[in-house]
Scaffold this active site. Structure first.
Site, PDB file in Angstrom:
ATOM      1  N   ILE A  57       9.060  19.471  68.080  1.00 53.07           N
ATOM      2  CA  ILE A  57       7.211  19.622  68.018  1.00 53.07           C
ATOM      3  C   ILE A  57       6.679  18.389  68.620  1.00 53.07           C
ATOM      4  O   ILE A  57       7.338  17.358  68.274  1.00 53.07           O
ATOM      5  CB  ILE A  57       7.604  19.931  66.905  1.00 53.07           C
ATOM      6  N   TYR A  58       5.910  18.369  69.312  1.00 51.61           N
ATOM      7  CA  TYR A  58       5.096  17.273  69.771  1.00 51.61           C
ATOM      8  C   TYR A  58       3.665  17.773  69.596  1.00 51.61           C
ATOM      9  O   TYR A  58       3.411  17.374  68.054  1.00 51.61           O
ATOM     10  CB  TYR A  58       4.971  16.940  70.942  1.00 51.61           C
ATOM     11  N   THR A  59       3.262  18.804  70.134  1.00 56.40           N
ATOM     12  CA  THR A  59       1.406  19.059  69.950  1.00 56.40           C
ATOM     13  C   THR A  59       1.211  19.266  68.974  1.00 56.40           C
ATOM     14  O   THR A  59       0.071  19.009  68.944  1.00 56.40           O
ATOM     15  CB  THR A  59       1.969  19.909  71.505  1.00 56.40           C
TER      16      THR A  59
ATOM     17  N   ASP B  92      13.440  10.651  74.385  1.00 60.00           N
ATOM     18  CA  ASP B  92      12.951  12.139  74.700  1.00 60.00           C
ATOM     19  C   ASP B  92      12.229  12.238  76.250  1.00 60.00           C
ATOM     20  O   ASP B  92      11.702  11.999  76.913  1.00 60.00           O
ATOM     21  CB  ASP B  92      12.006  12.628  73.999  1.00 60.00           C
ATOM     22  N   HIS B  93      13.181  13.506  76.296  1.00 61.64           N
ATOM     23  CA  HIS B  93      12.782  12.752  78.689  1.00 61.64           C
ATOM     24  C   HIS B  93      12.447  12.360  78.996  1.00 61.64           C
ATOM     25  O   HIS B  93      11.746  11.513  79.380  1.00 61.64           O
ATOM     26  CB  HIS B  93      11.001  13.690  78.569  1.00 61.64           C
TER      27      HIS B  93
ATOM     28  N   GLY C 273       8.492  23.235  71.629  1.00 62.37           N
ATOM     29  CA  GLY C 273       8.223  24.136  69.757  1.00 62.37           C
ATOM     30  C   GLY C 273       6.775  24.354  69.220  1.00 62.37           C
ATOM     31  O   GLY C 273       6.902  25.750  68.719  1.00 62.37           O
ATOM     32  N   SER C 274       5.658  23.062  69.781  1.00 56.79           N
ATOM     33  CA  SER C 274       4.834  23.947  69.018  1.00 56.79           C
ATOM     34  C   SER C 274       3.993  25.579  69.563  1.00 56.79           C
ATOM     35  O   SER C 274       4.210  25.941  70.712  1.00 56.79           O
ATOM     36  CB  SER C 274       3.667  23.155  69.589  1.00 56.79           C
TER      37      SER C 274
ATOM     38  N   HIS D  54      12.948  23.148  74.004  1.00 54.98           N
ATOM     39  CA  HIS D  54      11.789  22.278  74.101  1.00 54.98           C
ATOM     40  C   HIS D  54      10.372  23.277  73.862  1.00 54.98           C
ATOM     41  O   HIS D  54       9.840  23.913  73.314  1.00 54.98           O
ATOM     42  CB  HIS D  54      11.675  21.340  74.780  1.00 54.98           C
TER      43      HIS D  54
ATOM     44  N   GLU E  40      18.763  19.189  80.168  1.00 52.36           N
ATOM     45  CA  GLU E  40      18.111  20.452  80.488  1.00 52.36           C
ATOM     46  C   GLU E  40      18.516  21.107  81.888  1.00 52.36           C
ATOM     47  O   GLU E  40      18.545  20.614  83.021  1.00 52.36           O
ATOM     48  CB  GLU E  40      16.658  20.091  80.772  1.00 52.36           C
TER      49      GLU E  40
HETATM   50  P1  13P Z   1       5.276  20.843  72.023  1.00 51.55           P
HETATM   51  O1  13P Z   1       4.563  20.150  72.296  1.00 51.55           O
HETATM   52  O2  13P Z   1       4.677  21.614  72.502  1.00 51.55           O
HETATM   53  O3  13P Z   1       6.169  20.835  70.809  1.00 51.55           O
HETATM   54  O4  13P Z   1       6.681  20.455  72.618  1.00 51.55           O
HETATM   55  C1  13P Z   1       7.865  19.410  72.309  1.00 51.55           C
HETATM   56  C2  13P Z   1       8.402  18.938  73.098  1.00 51.55           C
HETATM   57  O5  13P Z   1       9.188  19.295  74.112  1.00 51.55           O
HETATM   58  C3  13P Z   1       8.992  17.353  73.537  1.00 51.55           C
HETATM   59  O6  13P Z   1      10.104  16.991  74.047  1.00 51.55           O
HETATM   60 ZN    ZN Z   2      10.416  18.598  75.516  1.00 55.12          ZN
END
Ligand code: 13P
Ligand code: ZN
Length: 287
Positions: free
Chosen positions: A228-230, A81-82, A207-208, A205, A133
């Site tokens: 989703i990460y945060t 990712d990224h 999504g949180s 991206h 992106e």
């Molecule tokens: P969030 O941390 O807002 O969920 O974003 C996750 C993300 O885009 C990871 O690439």
């Molecule tokens: Zn992202």
């Protein structure tokens, strides 16, 4: 089993649902995401982001991802990712990621095209799909700042010139928590225009905390993967802290429970289970 994201995202595009992309930052999060996917009988993208490399190196992430992916009872996409550095992304292509993202979205359009095309050519020769992106999804923005929407014509041109496999678009989400702490307003009109004009799967991206109804609608209108990460990291931290006077094992258990239930929640929000209905229908010759 580790698989590519290619067919998954194309199927999601046709079916109006999304595949979850869950970032992992350690062994516990990696194994818990896989457990949630198994519980729900759906595939997921298990993703390592370059920005986490100080805490978990690419080699450690590859080992964990391959290990948990290989023994999973559902298909797992191991995703980089990224990736900001083309060299790192190419290293990932050569060492086991089944899907990668080159993120040159902060660059000018032509430089983004050139960097993406270079990685696409390299990855495709090695059977790995690429996400890029266009229209930068920022971090920690307020609802009003997250309005640098992806332009339709630029997106079409970008895809034509790069031959990238999936495209992250900016429609109003932002990475992390929103400064205003309000649910963002998403530009569904722009999403529908993009879905109509861009011939490849679109992904989202940030999504949180973007609102379950928003994310479900985005999936129905053409978003094929939501990152989703945060929310997951915050829930894990919150629940682990609540157990800090118990024992380290209780903290780990609390962290796992928090991640797993939120993963399962998002799998429901994205309607990912529709994939199984499509697959069953295909197998029966109904589609
Ligand atoms: P969030 O941390 O807002 O969920 O974003 C996750 C993300 O885009 C990871 O690439
Ligand atoms: Zn992202």
């Amino acid at each position: 089993m580790l698989i590519s994201s290619k067919d998954l995202l194309l199927t999601a595009r046709a079916g109006g649902f999304a595949i979850p992309h869950f970032n992992f930052w350690d062994e516990i999060s990696a194994r818990t995401h896989v457990a949630a996917a198994e519980q729900k009988h759906v595939p997921i993208l298990l993703a390592w982001a370059q920005k986490h490399e100080a805490d978990i190196s690419i080699d450690e992430a590859l080992n964990l991802g391959k290990f948990y992916g290989a023994q999973a009872k559902v298909p797992i996409v191991l995703h980089l990712d990224h990736g900001f550095s083309p060299d790192l992304v190419k290293y990932g292509v050569n060492h086991g990621f089944t899907s990668v993202m080159i993120d040159a979205s902060a660059e000018k359009f032509d430089k983004n095209v050139a960097m993406t095309k270079d990685v696409v050519d390299y990855a495709h020769q090695r059977g790995v799909v690429v996400e890029a992106e266009i229209g930068h999804v920022g971090t920690g923005l307020s609802e009003d700042d997250a309005n640098q929407y992806t332009e339709v014509e630029a997106a079409v041109e970008f895809v034509k010139r790069t031959q990238v496999d999936s495209l992250a678009v900016s429609i109003g989400t932002s990475h992390g928590v929103y400064k205003s702490a309000k649910t963002p307003h998403l530009n569904f009109e722009r999403l529908s225009e993009l879905r109509k004009a861009v011939p490849i799967p679109l992904v989202l991206h940030g999504g949180s905390s973007s609102g379950d109804d928003n994310l479900n609608k985005a999936a129905r209108l053409g978003i094929t993967k939501v990152n989703i990460y945060t929310d997951l990291a915050n829930a894990a931290l919150h629940e682990a802290q609540a157990q800090k006077y118990a024992s380290v094992l209780k903290m780990i258990e609390a962290e796992q429970d928090a991640i797993k239930s939120l993963d399962e929640h998002y799998i429901d929000v994205f309607d990912t289970v529709k994939l199984n209905q499509v697959e069953t229908a295909t197998a029966l010759g109904a589609l």
